[in-house]
Design a protein around this motif. Structure first.
Motif, PDB file in Angstrom:
ATOM      1  N   ALA A   1     -10.267  -0.341   2.265  1.00  0.00           N
ATOM      2  CA  ALA A   1      -8.824  -0.592   2.180  1.00  0.00           C
ATOM      3  C   ALA A   1      -8.083  -0.085   3.411  1.00  0.00           C
ATOM      4  O   ALA A   1      -7.189   0.747   3.326  1.00  0.00           O
ATOM      5  CB  ALA A   1      -8.262   0.056   0.911  1.00  0.00           C
ATOM      6  N   ASN A   2      -8.472  -0.608   4.569  1.00  0.00           N
ATOM      7  CA  ASN A   2      -7.817  -0.244   5.821  1.00  0.00           C
ATOM      8  C   ASN A   2      -6.916  -1.358   6.336  1.00  0.00           C
ATOM      9  O   ASN A   2      -6.590  -1.400   7.523  1.00  0.00           O
ATOM     10  CB  ASN A   2      -8.872   0.091   6.890  1.00  0.00           C
ATOM     11  CG  ASN A   2      -9.534   1.432   6.628  1.00  0.00           C
ATOM     12  OD1 ASN A   2      -8.864   2.446   6.502  1.00  0.00           O
ATOM     13  ND2 ASN A   2     -10.856   1.435   6.523  1.00  0.00           N
ATOM     14  N   HIS A   3      -6.522  -2.273   5.465  1.00  0.00           N
ATOM     15  CA  HIS A   3      -5.664  -3.369   5.895  1.00  0.00           C
ATOM     16  C   HIS A   3      -4.231  -2.880   6.076  1.00  0.00           C
ATOM     17  O   HIS A   3      -3.827  -1.864   5.514  1.00  0.00           O
ATOM     18  CB  HIS A   3      -5.735  -4.522   4.907  1.00  0.00           C
ATOM     19  CG  HIS A   3      -5.443  -4.153   3.475  1.00  0.00           C
ATOM     20  ND1 HIS A   3      -6.120  -3.158   2.799  1.00  0.00           N
ATOM     21  CD2 HIS A   3      -4.540  -4.657   2.584  1.00  0.00           C
ATOM     22  CE1 HIS A   3      -5.661  -3.076   1.559  1.00  0.00           C
ATOM     23  NE2 HIS A   3      -4.685  -3.967   1.415  1.00  0.00           N
ATOM     24  N   ASP A   4      -3.464  -3.617   6.870  1.00  0.00           N
ATOM     25  CA  ASP A   4      -2.144  -3.137   7.274  1.00  0.00           C
ATOM     26  C   ASP A   4      -1.021  -4.033   6.767  1.00  0.00           C
ATOM     27  O   ASP A   4      -1.256  -5.103   6.186  1.00  0.00           O
ATOM     28  CB  ASP A   4      -2.078  -3.008   8.808  1.00  0.00           C
ATOM     29  CG  ASP A   4      -2.529  -4.279   9.510  1.00  0.00           C
ATOM     30  OD1 ASP A   4      -2.115  -5.377   9.101  1.00  0.00           O
ATOM     31  OD2 ASP A   4      -3.306  -4.168  10.489  1.00  0.00           O
ATOM     32  N   ARG A   5       0.198  -3.573   7.006  1.00  0.00           N
ATOM     33  CA  ARG A   5       1.391  -4.316   6.588  1.00  0.00           C
ATOM     34  C   ARG A   5       1.558  -5.616   7.371  1.00  0.00           C
ATOM     35  O   ARG A   5       2.204  -6.543   6.892  1.00  0.00           O
ATOM     36  CB  ARG A   5       2.633  -3.444   6.765  1.00  0.00           C
ATOM     37  CG  ARG A   5       2.679  -2.221   5.856  1.00  0.00           C
ATOM     38  CD  ARG A   5       3.258  -2.544   4.510  1.00  0.00           C
ATOM     39  NE  ARG A   5       3.101  -1.444   3.570  1.00  0.00           N
ATOM     40  CZ  ARG A   5       3.418  -1.498   2.278  1.00  0.00           C
ATOM     41  NH1 ARG A   5       3.909  -2.612   1.773  1.00  0.00           N
ATOM     42  NH2 ARG A   5       3.235  -0.466   1.490  1.00  0.00           N
TER      43      ARG A   5
ATOM     44  N   LEU B   1      -3.747   0.266 -12.858  1.00  0.00           N
ATOM     45  CA  LEU B   1      -4.519   1.289 -13.569  1.00  0.00           C
ATOM     46  C   LEU B   1      -5.740   1.731 -12.771  1.00  0.00           C
ATOM     47  O   LEU B   1      -6.057   2.927 -12.724  1.00  0.00           O
ATOM     48  CB  LEU B   1      -4.956   0.750 -14.929  1.00  0.00           C
ATOM     49  CG  LEU B   1      -3.859   0.510 -15.971  1.00  0.00           C
ATOM     50  CD1 LEU B   1      -4.473  -0.009 -17.260  1.00  0.00           C
ATOM     51  CD2 LEU B   1      -3.072   1.779 -16.245  1.00  0.00           C
ATOM     52  N   GLN B   2      -6.436   0.792 -12.131  1.00  0.00           N
ATOM     53  CA  GLN B   2      -7.712   1.093 -11.508  1.00  0.00           C
ATOM     54  C   GLN B   2      -7.618   1.449 -10.021  1.00  0.00           C
ATOM     55  O   GLN B   2      -8.472   2.174  -9.517  1.00  0.00           O
ATOM     56  CB  GLN B   2      -8.661  -0.111 -11.664  1.00  0.00           C
ATOM     57  CG  GLN B   2      -8.910  -0.522 -13.101  1.00  0.00           C
ATOM     58  CD  GLN B   2      -9.614   0.555 -13.904  1.00  0.00           C
ATOM     59  OE1 GLN B   2     -10.439   1.285 -13.378  1.00  0.00           O
ATOM     60  NE2 GLN B   2      -9.291   0.658 -15.183  1.00  0.00           N
ATOM     61  N   VAL B   3      -6.600   0.957  -9.318  1.00  0.00           N
ATOM     62  CA  VAL B   3      -6.494   1.189  -7.881  1.00  0.00           C
ATOM     63  C   VAL B   3      -5.263   2.006  -7.522  1.00  0.00           C
ATOM     64  O   VAL B   3      -5.372   3.104  -6.965  1.00  0.00           O
ATOM     65  CB  VAL B   3      -6.485  -0.145  -7.104  1.00  0.00           C
ATOM     66  CG1 VAL B   3      -6.263   0.092  -5.607  1.00  0.00           C
ATOM     67  CG2 VAL B   3      -7.791  -0.897  -7.338  1.00  0.00           C
TER      68      VAL B   3
ATOM     69  N   ALA C   1      -6.996  -6.454  -3.701  1.00  0.00           N
ATOM     70  CA  ALA C   1      -8.236  -6.635  -4.463  1.00  0.00           C
ATOM     71  C   ALA C   1      -9.404  -6.931  -3.520  1.00  0.00           C
ATOM     72  O   ALA C   1     -10.507  -6.399  -3.682  1.00  0.00           O
ATOM     73  CB  ALA C   1      -8.072  -7.769  -5.470  1.00  0.00           C
ATOM     74  N   TYR C   2      -9.165  -7.759  -2.514  1.00  0.00           N
ATOM     75  CA  TYR C   2     -10.215  -8.118  -1.556  1.00  0.00           C
ATOM     76  C   TYR C   2     -10.696  -6.891  -0.787  1.00  0.00           C
ATOM     77  O   TYR C   2     -11.896  -6.639  -0.681  1.00  0.00           O
ATOM     78  CB  TYR C   2      -9.675  -9.177  -0.596  1.00  0.00           C
ATOM     79  CG  TYR C   2     -10.624  -9.546   0.518  1.00  0.00           C
ATOM     80  CD1 TYR C   2     -11.603 -10.517   0.335  1.00  0.00           C
ATOM     81  CD2 TYR C   2     -10.543  -8.919   1.757  1.00  0.00           C
ATOM     82  CE1 TYR C   2     -12.479 -10.865   1.357  1.00  0.00           C
ATOM     83  CE2 TYR C   2     -11.415  -9.252   2.785  1.00  0.00           C
ATOM     84  CZ  TYR C   2     -12.377 -10.220   2.583  1.00  0.00           C
ATOM     85  OH  TYR C   2     -13.242 -10.552   3.599  1.00  0.00           O
ATOM     86  N   TYR C   3      -9.759  -6.111  -0.259  1.00  0.00           N
ATOM     87  CA  TYR C   3     -10.147  -4.996   0.604  1.00  0.00           C
ATOM     88  C   TYR C   3     -10.644  -3.781  -0.172  1.00  0.00           C
ATOM     89  O   TYR C   3     -11.368  -2.952   0.370  1.00  0.00           O
ATOM     90  CB  TYR C   3      -8.983  -4.614   1.512  1.00  0.00           C
ATOM     91  CG  TYR C   3      -8.826  -5.554   2.684  1.00  0.00           C
ATOM     92  CD1 TYR C   3      -9.684  -5.478   3.779  1.00  0.00           C
ATOM     93  CD2 TYR C   3      -7.845  -6.539   2.693  1.00  0.00           C
ATOM     94  CE1 TYR C   3      -9.560  -6.344   4.850  1.00  0.00           C
ATOM     95  CE2 TYR C   3      -7.712  -7.416   3.763  1.00  0.00           C
ATOM     96  CZ  TYR C   3      -8.574  -7.316   4.837  1.00  0.00           C
ATOM     97  OH  TYR C   3      -8.459  -8.181   5.893  1.00  0.00           O
ATOM     98  N   THR C   4     -10.255  -3.644  -1.419  1.00  0.00           N
ATOM     99  CA  THR C   4     -10.772  -2.541  -2.230  1.00  0.00           C
ATOM    100  C   THR C   4     -12.049  -2.934  -2.962  1.00  0.00           C
ATOM    101  O   THR C   4     -12.743  -2.069  -3.507  1.00  0.00           O
ATOM    102  CB  THR C   4      -9.744  -2.066  -3.270  1.00  0.00           C
ATOM    103  OG1 THR C   4      -9.389  -3.166  -4.131  1.00  0.00           O
ATOM    104  CG2 THR C   4      -8.491  -1.515  -2.598  1.00  0.00           C
ATOM    105  N   GLY C   5     -12.347  -4.227  -3.006  1.00  0.00           N
ATOM    106  CA  GLY C   5     -13.522  -4.691  -3.744  1.00  0.00           C
ATOM    107  C   GLY C   5     -13.286  -4.773  -5.228  1.00  0.00           C
ATOM    108  O   GLY C   5     -14.243  -4.857  -6.007  1.00  0.00           O
ATOM    109  N   ALA C   6     -12.032  -4.772  -5.646  1.00  0.00           N
ATOM    110  CA  ALA C   6     -11.681  -4.783  -7.076  1.00  0.00           C
ATOM    111  C   ALA C   6     -11.498  -6.221  -7.553  1.00  0.00           C
ATOM    112  O   ALA C   6     -10.426  -6.814  -7.387  1.00  0.00           O
ATOM    113  CB  ALA C   6     -10.407  -3.974  -7.310  1.00  0.00           C
ATOM    114  N   ALA C   7     -12.516  -6.800  -8.147  1.00  0.00           N
ATOM    115  CA  ALA C   7     -12.483  -8.204  -8.547  1.00  0.00           C
ATOM    116  C   ALA C   7     -11.438  -8.482  -9.616  1.00  0.00           C
ATOM    117  O   ALA C   7     -10.943  -9.613  -9.732  1.00  0.00           O
ATOM    118  CB  ALA C   7     -13.868  -8.631  -9.045  1.00  0.00           C
ATOM    119  N   TYR C   8     -11.059  -7.461 -10.396  1.00  0.00           N
ATOM    120  CA  TYR C   8     -10.081  -7.710 -11.454  1.00  0.00           C
ATOM    121  C   TYR C   8      -8.683  -7.949 -10.917  1.00  0.00           C
ATOM    122  O   TYR C   8      -7.761  -8.229 -11.680  1.00  0.00           O
ATOM    123  CB  TYR C   8     -10.062  -6.553 -12.469  1.00  0.00           C
ATOM    124  CG  TYR C   8     -10.272  -5.176 -11.893  1.00  0.00           C
ATOM    125  CD1 TYR C   8     -11.459  -4.487 -12.128  1.00  0.00           C
ATOM    126  CD2 TYR C   8      -9.312  -4.562 -11.100  1.00  0.00           C
ATOM    127  CE1 TYR C   8     -11.672  -3.230 -11.593  1.00  0.00           C
ATOM    128  CE2 TYR C   8      -9.523  -3.302 -10.569  1.00  0.00           C
ATOM    129  CZ  TYR C   8     -10.705  -2.646 -10.818  1.00  0.00           C
ATOM    130  OH  TYR C   8     -10.913  -1.394 -10.276  1.00  0.00           O
TER     131      TYR C   8
END
Length: 448
Positions: free
Chosen positions: A54-58, A234-236, A186-193
């Motif tokens: 999760a190193n993506h920027d604004r 809740l998760q991230v 979701a993409y950068y954290t790998g959180a598919a939900y």
């Protein structure tokens, strides 16, 4: 009308494949120093300490929101173009102000985003408006569309623009900002939900007299979006470890402020670009604010590891080397013992003002429109086959179940060392007392 580029420019994007830039104005805005600064402001603050991708920027998020606004307004222009003044359909003359507002909606975000706002009493939306209307490169570019155009864009950000369709596309419970950041995060954290069918949602959007509506055929896609947002919070976004890092960051910056009030020399503690942030009763100018970014603060925090004040040095080292505070939930069982826990932390040699914290994470995943509220939410409105309108929770039992239910996670944070257990433990009795109340990140009331 804005000048069109002779050849469309595209930016490759992992979420939307391509960002299509067709207007010279958009390209000129992207190339301003104020917009390029967003490359140096992390989208999720300290979340990369937990989700390493999760190193993506604004910057990426802002051009992503622009691309969604461009696609939606193109779709509206093709299928819902206004024919008469009062038909409630899409006026193509609103496209430019819409896509510009989408592009610039986050240009006022500060370093580490919301942590910075909380500590230094700034507001990114107010700063965004100041950047748009002030003495900036962005303002100069916007002036090319007319002297009042910057004020129109700022009005969209302020939610005072007279066309509710434009405002709701940029800021509502289902807008281009939220749709982009949920998919991007979701993409950068790998959180598919955090994923949902954005294409289906955009194709069921309709302009209406009171703003944006959705065809009933898109109800399940919108329902999935609401649930995805709920799960991401809740998760991230509420993750206790990233919040533990935020607490350390807030405390170490607060310690700098405290040291300056105690007489430490500003020249010894902060570099000139950071000095205005820590000046008492000083309101940052737009120019001072725009020089601040994550990299500047990270360099300072790195140097503070060697500062002679032991608290600042220690907190800075914890932050740089990822040593987050531990935490337990504050609930009916633990709340009566928080003061006792703080005293035990103090007995172990830690200043509770800098080594403990009570932190709240709050979000309301969805609520319907309540005009009497201080900040009423724009509800998600569906058009049924017979032309009648229904609010989302009236057609979705799933959304009705979570409507108005706030997600609230209250936690007490403390140094991980409080749970130490070894032969060299200098505070064995203190730690034993602490561990008698806490086990596996959970409060244990026992016989207390």
């Amino acid at each position: 009308m804005t000048e069109k580029l002779a050849h469309e420019k595209v930016l490759r994007d992992p979420i939307h494949q391509f960002i299509h830039i067709q207007d010279q104005l958009i390209l000129d805005l992207i190339n301003t120093s104020e917009f390029q600064r967003l490359r140096r402001v992390e989208q999720l603050g300290v979340t990369a300490f937990v989700f390493h991708g999760a190193n993506h920027d604004r910057f990426g998020h802002s051009v992503g929101a622009y691309e969604l606004a461009r696609r939606i307004t193109d779709y509206f222009d093709q299928y819902y173009r206004s024919q008469t003044a009062d038909d409630g359909l899409w006026n193509p003359e609103e496209q430019l102000v819409t896509v510009v507002a989408a592009l610039l909606h986050d240009v006022g975000h500060g370093a580490f985003s919301h942590t910075f706002e909380h500590l230094f009493n700034t507001n990114h939306e107010a700063m965004t408006q100041a950047i748009i209307t002030g003495d900036t490169e962005i303002n100069q570019v916007l002036q090319q569309q007319g002297p009042d155009f910057p004020n129109k864009v700022a009005a969209v950000i302020a939610k005072t623009y007279p066309n509710p369709q434009v405002v709701q596309l940029i800021s509502s419970q289902l807008d281009v900002d939220r749709m982009d950041y949920l998919l991007r995060d979701a993409y950068y954290t790998g959180a598919a939900y955090g994923e949902f069918d954005i294409d289906r949602i955009m194709r069921t959007m309709k302009p209406g007299k009171n703003g944006i509506t959705f065809d009933i055929s898109g109800m399940h896609a919108v329902e999935d979006y609401i649930v995805s947002r709920y799960q991401m919070y809740l998760q991230v976004y509420f993750h206790p470890v990233s919040r533990g890092m935020e607490v350390i960051l807030e405390h170490l910056l607060g310690r700098v402020k405290e040291l300056l009030t105690l007489g430490h020399q500003s020249s010894d503690l902060v570099i000139p670009l950071l000095a205005p942030v820590f000046e008492v009763d000083h309101e940052l100018t737009v120019q001072e604010y725009l020089r601040l970014d994550d990299n500047l603060f990270l360099a300072a925090i790195n140097s503070w590891q060697d500062y002679p004040d032991p608290i600042l040095a220690d907190l800075s080292s914890r932050f740089i080397n990822r040593k987050p505070f531990k935490s337990i939930q504050i609930n009916e069982q633990s709340e009566p013992f928080i003061a006792e826990l703080e005293d035990i932390v103090k007995d172990a040699g830690f200043d509770p003002a800098y080594y403990t914290a009570q932190n709240d994470a709050y979000d309301l995943p969805y609520d319907d429109y309540r005009p009497t509220d201080k900040k009423p939410r724009t509800q998600i409105d569906f058009v049924l086959n017979d032309g009648s309108h229904r609010e989302l929770s009236a057609v979705s039992a799933l959304v009705a179940a979570i409507k108005g239910r706030a997600s609230l996670d209250q936690r007490f944070f403390f140094p991980k060392e409080m749970l130490n257990n070894g032969p060299d433990d200098l505070f064995s009795q203190v730690h034993q007392n602490f561990r008698s109340l806490i086990k596996n990140d959970t409060f244990i009331p026992g016989d207390h």
